[in-house]
Every structure is written in C-alpha cells, then in structure tokens.
Design a protein around this motif. Structure first.
Motif, PDB file in Angstrom:
ATOM      1  N   SER A  30       0.876  -1.622  -0.197  1.00 55.94           N
ATOM      2  CA  SER A  30       0.207   0.053   0.402  1.00 55.94           C
ATOM      3  C   SER A  30       1.217   1.660   0.287  1.00 55.94           C
ATOM      4  O   SER A  30       0.056   2.324  -0.429  1.00 55.94           O
ATOM      5  CB  SER A  30      -1.151  -0.333   0.914  1.00 55.94           C
ATOM      6  N   ARG A  31       2.489   0.750  -0.085  1.00 55.06           N
ATOM      7  CA  ARG A  31       3.268   2.092   0.331  1.00 55.06           C
ATOM      8  C   ARG A  31       3.355   2.884  -0.527  1.00 55.06           C
ATOM      9  O   ARG A  31       3.569   4.538  -1.427  1.00 55.06           O
ATOM     10  CB  ARG A  31       4.350   2.089   1.006  1.00 55.06           C
ATOM     11  N   PHE A  32       2.859   1.822  -2.308  1.00 53.02           N
ATOM     12  CA  PHE A  32       2.687   2.752  -3.506  1.00 53.02           C
ATOM     13  C   PHE A  32       1.368   3.760  -3.704  1.00 53.02           C
ATOM     14  O   PHE A  32       2.289   4.510  -4.762  1.00 53.02           O
ATOM     15  CB  PHE A  32       2.689   1.618  -4.411  1.00 53.02           C
ATOM     16  N   LEU A  33       0.834   3.894  -2.593  1.00 49.86           N
ATOM     17  CA  LEU A  33      -0.292   4.815  -2.785  1.00 49.86           C
ATOM     18  C   LEU A  33       0.716   6.282  -3.306  1.00 49.86           C
ATOM     19  O   LEU A  33      -0.319   7.421  -3.900  1.00 49.86           O
ATOM     20  CB  LEU A  33      -1.050   4.562  -1.834  1.00 49.86           C
ATOM     21  N   ALA A  39       3.266  11.444  -8.291  1.00 50.41           N
ATOM     22  CA  ALA A  39       2.775  11.910  -9.798  1.00 50.41           C
ATOM     23  C   ALA A  39       2.494  13.569  -9.629  1.00 50.41           C
ATOM     24  O   ALA A  39       2.770  14.040 -10.232  1.00 50.41           O
ATOM     25  CB  ALA A  39       2.088  10.636 -10.165  1.00 50.41           C
ATOM     26  N   SER A  40       1.536  13.442  -9.061  1.00 47.03           N
ATOM     27  CA  SER A  40       0.704  15.053  -8.932  1.00 47.03           C
ATOM     28  C   SER A  40       1.755  16.070  -8.684  1.00 47.03           C
ATOM     29  O   SER A  40       1.509  17.386  -9.547  1.00 47.03           O
ATOM     30  CB  SER A  40      -0.386  14.922  -7.512  1.00 47.03           C
ATOM     31  N   LEU A  42       4.899  16.361  -8.646  1.00 47.15           N
ATOM     32  CA  LEU A  42       5.376  16.700 -10.393  1.00 47.15           C
ATOM     33  C   LEU A  42       4.727  16.897 -11.210  1.00 47.15           C
ATOM     34  O   LEU A  42       5.274  18.116 -11.680  1.00 47.15           O
ATOM     35  CB  LEU A  42       6.445  15.146 -10.117  1.00 47.15           C
ATOM     36  N   LEU A  43       3.357  16.683 -11.617  1.00 44.94           N
ATOM     37  CA  LEU A  43       3.231  17.096 -12.281  1.00 44.94           C
ATOM     38  C   LEU A  43       3.019  18.436 -12.146  1.00 44.94           C
ATOM     39  O   LEU A  43       2.299  20.004 -13.218  1.00 44.94           O
ATOM     40  CB  LEU A  43       2.003  16.661 -12.979  1.00 44.94           C
ATOM     41  N   GLY A  44       1.953  19.355 -10.623  1.00 45.56           N
ATOM     42  CA  GLY A  44       2.295  20.599 -10.354  1.00 45.56           C
ATOM     43  C   GLY A  44       3.445  21.060 -10.468  1.00 45.56           C
ATOM     44  O   GLY A  44       3.310  22.531 -11.125  1.00 45.56           O
ATOM     45  N   ALA A  45       4.388  20.823 -10.299  1.00 43.42           N
ATOM     46  CA  ALA A  45       5.787  21.366 -10.110  1.00 43.42           C
ATOM     47  C   ALA A  45       6.291  21.518 -11.695  1.00 43.42           C
ATOM     48  O   ALA A  45       6.447  23.039 -12.052  1.00 43.42           O
ATOM     49  CB  ALA A  45       7.099  20.968  -9.558  1.00 43.42           C
ATOM     50  N   LEU A  46       5.744  21.032 -12.751  1.00 45.14           N
ATOM     51  CA  LEU A  46       5.713  21.482 -13.775  1.00 45.14           C
ATOM     52  C   LEU A  46       5.424  22.209 -14.874  1.00 45.14           C
ATOM     53  O   LEU A  46       5.639  23.176 -15.083  1.00 45.14           O
ATOM     54  CB  LEU A  46       5.342  20.153 -15.038  1.00 45.14           C
ATOM     55  N   ILE A  98      10.297  18.618  -4.164  1.00 42.38           N
ATOM     56  CA  ILE A  98      10.725  18.036  -2.593  1.00 42.38           C
ATOM     57  C   ILE A  98      10.080  17.738  -2.139  1.00 42.38           C
ATOM     58  O   ILE A  98      10.230  16.321  -1.508  1.00 42.38           O
ATOM     59  CB  ILE A  98      11.790  19.416  -1.425  1.00 42.38           C
ATOM     60  N   PHE A  99       9.039  17.865  -1.970  1.00 41.83           N
ATOM     61  CA  PHE A  99       7.522  16.866  -1.248  1.00 41.83           C
ATOM     62  C   PHE A  99       7.299  15.496  -1.796  1.00 41.83           C
ATOM     63  O   PHE A  99       7.674  14.388  -1.607  1.00 41.83           O
ATOM     64  CB  PHE A  99       6.356  17.327  -2.030  1.00 41.83           C
ATOM     65  N   GLY A 100       7.876  15.950  -3.343  1.00 35.61           N
ATOM     66  CA  GLY A 100       7.142  14.595  -4.490  1.00 35.61           C
ATOM     67  C   GLY A 100       8.900  13.734  -4.222  1.00 35.61           C
ATOM     68  O   GLY A 100       8.519  12.098  -4.712  1.00 35.61           O
ATOM     69  N   LEU A 101       9.337  14.031  -4.431  1.00 41.55           N
ATOM     70  CA  LEU A 101      10.822  13.250  -4.339  1.00 41.55           C
ATOM     71  C   LEU A 101      11.210  12.372  -3.383  1.00 41.55           C
ATOM     72  O   LEU A 101      11.610  12.028  -3.115  1.00 41.55           O
ATOM     73  CB  LEU A 101      11.677  13.998  -4.919  1.00 41.55           C
TER      74      LEU A 101
END
Length: 192
Positions: A30-33, A39-40, A42-46, A98-101
């Motif tokens: 479930s950690r993969f959730l 993804a969100s 990193l997309l937001g950062a982009l 930073i949050f996503g990575l």
C-alpha cells in the motif's frame, strides 16, 4: 562444519496463515499509493515552472516593446512585481518537487542519483521530519518573496504603517537568521 541456519521462531512463515501473509503483503505494498502524490506534485511543479517561465517571458516581451517604442505602457510600475511573482511561483514548484521526490524516497525506493549527492541536497531526505524541515525552509522563502511583493505595492496612509512595515522586516530578518542557524546546526551535526 555446523549448519548456520537459525532455528525458526514460532512466529515465522511456517506458523502464519495465508490470510495473514496476504494482509501483510497488501499492507506493505500500500506504500505505492504515495505514487499518486508523487506524480501529482511533479506534474504540479511542471505546470508552475511553465507558468513562471511564461510570466518572465511576458515581462521580457513587455520590456522589449517598451524600449523599442512599440508600446507606450510604462513597465516600471509592474516589472518588479511581475518578476517577484514569478520567483514565488518557482519556489512553490520547488516545494512540490522536494515533496514528491522526498516521499518517493521515504516510502517507495531510494533514488540512486540523489544518493551520490551531498547529504544536505534538498532531495536527500532520511525522515519525514527532515522532509518537513526542508519544505518549511523553501515555504518561508516563498512567504518572504510574497511579503516583498506586497511591500512594493504598499502605500503608507499613516506613520503607524511605516512602523508596522519596519517590524515586519525585522521579523523576517529574525526568521532568516534563525533559518541560517538551523542550517549551520544541521551541517555540523548532520541532518537527522
């Protein structure tokens, strides 16, 4: 030569039910959730990097038009504010990165290229507290940038306005000083 295999404890696989193993397997995976958040963010950062870059490009176009005589709109009233807003947007994009990575590294897997970097690199986190601290530092910088944007547009009505501005600048200076002390402490004692 003796067998080095340890004696199985009563709680190892042999005594566990298949249901218990399935539940634990599901819980562990479930950690993969967090990949949705990765993804969100990193997309937001982009998206934010694109928006800020287009804002800077717009300032450059406006400046070009002003100085070539193609426009008579005075850019001096807005150029600094527009650039400050773009820098603020860049900082928020960095927070999302930073949050996503960071949560990817904490919950899913190590990031090999980041592990070769210095431990103080923003993408190298070893705990949620460290991730929170790194994000907080960038957020504080974004708030300071937003404060300066507001200061550029300020119009004093009373002497008290000037005093409150001075107190605000003093509080921001104190925050920056405390951040630098915390950063120095982290470097000398190692990020936890």
């Amino acid at each position: 030569m003796t067998d080095q295999t340890p004696n199985p404890s009563p709680n190892q696989d042999g005594d566990r039910s298949s249901l218990e193993r399935a539940v634990e397997y599901t819980l562990w995976n479930s950690r993969f959730l967090v990949l949705f958040a990765v993804a969100s963010s990193l997309l937001g950062a982009l998206v934010l990097f694109i928006i800020a870059s287009l804002d800077i490009l717009s300032v450059m176009v406006d400046a070009w038009h002003y100085y070539t005589g193609a426009s008579d709109v005075d850019i001096h009233d807005t150029v600094v504010t527009n650039i400050i807003v773009a820098v603020d947007i860049y900082l928020i994009a960095i927070v999302l990165m930073i949050f996503g990575l960071g949560i990817y590294k904490l919950f899913v897997s190590r990031i090999e290229p980041a592990s070769t970097k210095d431990a103080s690199h923003p993408f190298n986190v070893r705990s949620l507290d460290q991730l929170k601290d790194k994000i907080a530092r960038v957020v504080i910088l974004a708030v300071i940038i937003e404060f300066f944007r507001a200061v550029v547009d300020i119009h004093f009505q009373t002497p008290m306005d000037a005093i409150l501005l001075a107190l605000s600048v003093l509080a921001l200076a104190a925050a920056l000083f405390l951040m630098s002390l915390a950063h120095k402490f982290d470097q000398t004692h190692g990020d936890k």
